[in-house]
Design a protein around this motif. Structure first.
Motif, PDB file in Angstrom:
ATOM      1  N   THR A  16      58.556 -13.240 -17.160  1.00  0.00           N
ATOM      2  CA  THR A  16      58.816 -12.330 -16.034  1.00  0.00           C
ATOM      3  C   THR A  16      57.725 -11.270 -15.968  1.00  0.00           C
ATOM      4  N   LEU A  17      57.333 -10.755 -17.123  1.00  0.00           N
ATOM      5  CA  LEU A  17      56.266  -9.764 -17.164  1.00  0.00           C
ATOM      6  C   LEU A  17      54.948 -10.386 -16.715  1.00  0.00           C
ATOM      7  N   PHE A  18      54.693 -11.608 -17.158  1.00  0.00           N
ATOM      8  CA  PHE A  18      53.475 -12.301 -16.746  1.00  0.00           C
ATOM      9  C   PHE A  18      53.461 -12.488 -15.229  1.00  0.00           C
ATOM     10  N   ASN A  19      54.609 -12.892 -14.675  1.00  0.00           N
ATOM     11  CA  ASN A  19      54.716 -13.050 -13.216  1.00  0.00           C
ATOM     12  C   ASN A  19      54.408 -11.743 -12.500  1.00  0.00           C
ATOM     13  N   ALA A  20      54.961 -10.650 -13.037  1.00  0.00           N
ATOM     14  CA  ALA A  20      54.750  -9.350 -12.417  1.00  0.00           C
ATOM     15  C   ALA A  20      53.280  -8.950 -12.478  1.00  0.00           C
ATOM     16  N   LEU A  21      52.647  -9.229 -13.609  1.00  0.00           N
ATOM     17  CA  LEU A  21      51.243  -8.876 -13.786  1.00  0.00           C
ATOM     18  C   LEU A  21      50.329  -9.679 -12.873  1.00  0.00           C
ATOM     19  N   THR A  22      50.592 -10.943 -12.771  1.00  0.00           N
ATOM     20  CA  THR A  22      49.653 -11.830 -12.087  1.00  0.00           C
ATOM     21  C   THR A  22      50.121 -12.303 -10.712  1.00  0.00           C
ATOM     22  N   LYS A  23      51.372 -11.978 -10.376  1.00  0.00           N
ATOM     23  CA  LYS A  23      51.949 -12.414  -9.101  1.00  0.00           C
ATOM     24  C   LYS A  23      51.891 -13.934  -8.956  1.00  0.00           C
ATOM     25  N   GLN A  24      51.980 -14.612 -10.100  1.00  0.00           N
ATOM     26  CA  GLN A  24      52.023 -16.066 -10.091  1.00  0.00           C
ATOM     27  C   GLN A  24      53.434 -16.518 -10.459  1.00  0.00           C
ATOM     28  N   ALA A  25      53.900 -17.590  -9.843  1.00  0.00           N
ATOM     29  CA  ALA A  25      55.262 -18.056 -10.064  1.00  0.00           C
ATOM     30  C   ALA A  25      55.312 -19.089 -11.185  1.00  0.00           C
ATOM     31  N   VAL A  26      55.196 -18.617 -12.450  1.00  0.00           N
ATOM     32  CA  VAL A  26      55.383 -19.539 -13.561  1.00  0.00           C
ATOM     33  C   VAL A  26      56.873 -19.643 -13.855  1.00  0.00           C
ATOM     34  N   LEU A  27      57.252 -20.655 -14.600  1.00  0.00           N
ATOM     35  CA  LEU A  27      58.655 -20.885 -14.905  1.00  0.00           C
ATOM     36  C   LEU A  27      59.199 -19.752 -15.768  1.00  0.00           C
ATOM     37  N   ALA A  28      60.263 -19.114 -15.339  1.00  0.00           N
ATOM     38  CA  ALA A  28      60.889 -18.034 -16.103  1.00  0.00           C
ATOM     39  C   ALA A  28      62.391 -18.210 -16.026  1.00  0.00           C
ATOM     40  N   LYS A 238      56.332   1.370 -21.843  1.00  0.00           N
ATOM     41  CA  LYS A 238      57.648   1.020 -21.315  1.00  0.00           C
ATOM     42  C   LYS A 238      57.459   0.317 -19.983  1.00  0.00           C
ATOM     43  N   VAL A 239      58.197  -0.744 -19.769  1.00  0.00           N
ATOM     44  CA  VAL A 239      58.064  -1.491 -18.530  1.00  0.00           C
ATOM     45  C   VAL A 239      59.408  -2.110 -18.173  1.00  0.00           C
ATOM     46  N   ASP A 240      59.654  -2.258 -16.894  1.00  0.00           N
ATOM     47  CA  ASP A 240      60.827  -2.988 -16.400  1.00  0.00           C
ATOM     48  C   ASP A 240      60.278  -4.220 -15.698  1.00  0.00           C
ATOM     49  N   ALA A 241      60.126  -5.306 -16.466  1.00  0.00           N
ATOM     50  CA  ALA A 241      59.437  -6.492 -15.957  1.00  0.00           C
ATOM     51  C   ALA A 241      60.115  -7.071 -14.727  1.00  0.00           C
ATOM     52  N   ALA A 242      61.462  -7.133 -14.743  1.00  0.00           N
ATOM     53  CA  ALA A 242      62.180  -7.747 -13.627  1.00  0.00           C
ATOM     54  C   ALA A 242      61.976  -6.946 -12.335  1.00  0.00           C
ATOM     55  N   THR A 243      62.064  -5.629 -12.436  1.00  0.00           N
ATOM     56  CA  THR A 243      61.872  -4.788 -11.253  1.00  0.00           C
ATOM     57  C   THR A 243      60.433  -4.866 -10.755  1.00  0.00           C
ATOM     58  N   GLU A 244      59.471  -4.829 -11.680  1.00  0.00           N
ATOM     59  CA  GLU A 244      58.070  -4.916 -11.278  1.00  0.00           C
ATOM     60  C   GLU A 244      57.790  -6.245 -10.583  1.00  0.00           C
ATOM     61  N   ARG A 245      58.442  -7.298 -11.050  1.00  0.00           N
ATOM     62  CA  ARG A 245      58.271  -8.606 -10.411  1.00  0.00           C
ATOM     63  C   ARG A 245      58.811  -8.575  -8.980  1.00  0.00           C
TER      64      ARG A 245
END
Length: 365
Positions: A16-28, A238-245
């Motif tokens: 989820t964090l990776f998705n948020a960082l890169t805006k790529q839809a990898v499997l999560a 500190k990060v909120d990966a789901a919200t950032e995504r």
């Protein structure tokens, strides 16, 4: 380019964090090992100076410094012995420059935890122990392979073995290889091993706006995690990966309002990217002109020829001099010509140590 591996226990929010960082839809998915092969994304380093310099130079394009993030599948206890997907993922971590260790920082009965409860210090210790055990195995293997050359009296093998044994003893005491106090020469002898515990680690404490964040619960778990990282002389974000995504899909002008509504006013991703950059000891210098404004990456302490080599390898050997002006001075002057007239542009030689924010023009033979 800086390469950072995102690691952690299964199901703590890495993908989820990776998705948020890169805006790529990898499997999560909400189960362990959702990510089987490492996914790679290139992320620009937020730096307002790039845009300011581009505006000053009326550049046709801007290129920020960049980080390559690698999403590595979840490690589990026993990974160094092949548990879970084990050594395959440990080998992926060996290829990165630094480690971003994602740690779950919220309670939520609907999100499964591989150990059935949330305990950040325990989770960190599990991951770090696997890194230590994997390095111990690599070092023991290397020691054994050196044995015949050492017996034959080969000087280089004897020197390397001494460093390997020193590291084995350090890891046996539960410390990281970076705590062994190796000299630069000693580090070079074991560089090819790509030891995991020599790599810088940045901890990402992953909260959740709709969950029970450990900071809010104030039951000691959050403070224990902060103390643990401080004892390691480490850094955390500190990060909120789901919200950032979710915010990736919101327009820039509406994002601030959504942040306030969701209770995540600070851009955790920008902080994470900058801290990742700093954790490895990197700085940025700039080149700017009508065609392009660009941020270049070098290690802190690099000399001008080394910085020039980031642009073109010829600058390393054929460097003559560099013209240098601080970004703040150039922006205040309003133009390169004005900065030169005010004596703000300096001529520096081979021994000059580049500073973060330098704007540079290189001259070579």
């Amino acid at each position: 380019m800086l390469k950072i591996g995102i690691v952690g226990l299964p199901n703590v929010g890495k993908s989820t964090l990776f998705n948020a960082l890169t805006k790529q839809a990898v499997l999560a998915a909400n189960y362990p090992f959702a990510t089987i092969d490492p996914n790679v994304g290139i992320v620009g380093v937020p730096d307002e100076r790039v845009g300011q310099l581009a505006a000053l130079s009326q550049s046709e394009k801007t290129i920020p410094a960049a980080i390559e993030f690698v999403d590595i599948a979840g490690l589990v206890k026993g990974a160094s012995e092949g548990e879970g997907l084990g050594n395959k993922f440990l080998s992926h971590i060996r290829e990165v420059d630094a480690i971003l260790e994602v740690v779950r920082f919220f309670d939520d009965a609907d999100v499964v935890h591989v150990h059935n409860d949330v305990n950040p210090v325990r989770d960190i210790e599990i991951i770090n122990l696997e890194l230590v055990l994997a390095d111990s195995q690599a070092l023991v293997t290397r020691r054994d392979r050196l044995a015949s050359d050492v017996k034959a009296g080969a000087k280089k093998a004897i020197e390397e073995q001494a460093v390997v044994v020193k590291l084995i003893d350090t890891l046996a005491s539960g410390k990281f290889a970076r705590d062994a106090g190796l000299t630069e020469d000693e580090l070079k002898l074991v560089q090819s091993l790509n030891l995991l515990t020599l790599k810088p680690i940045l901890y990402a404490f992953n909260g959740k706006s709709s969950g029970k964040n450990l900071d809010d619960l104030a039951d000691g778990r959050a403070q224990a995690a902060y103390d643990y990282v401080a004892d390691q002389k480490g850094q955390y974000v500190k990060v909120d990966a789901a919200t950032e995504r979710e915010l990736n899909d919101v327009s820039d002008e509406d994002r601030g309002g959504f942040r306030e509504e969701l209770g995540v006013p600070v851009d955790g991703l920008a902080d994470l990217i900058r801290k990742s950059y700093e954790t490895v000891g990197l700085i940025s210098f700039f080149t700017t002109g009508p065609k392009e404004t660009r941020a270049w990456t070098v290690l802190k302490g690099s000399t001008a020829p080394v910085a020039g080599a980031a642009i073109h390898t010829d600058f390393l050997d054929k460097f003559i001099r560099a013209e240098v002006v601080a970004t703040a001075d150039l922006l205040a002057a309003g133009s390169y010509a004005a900065a030169r007239e005010k004596g703000l542009v300096r001529t520096e030689g081979k021994e000059y140590v580049v500073k973060d924010g330098d704007v540079m023009v290189f001259l070579h033979g």
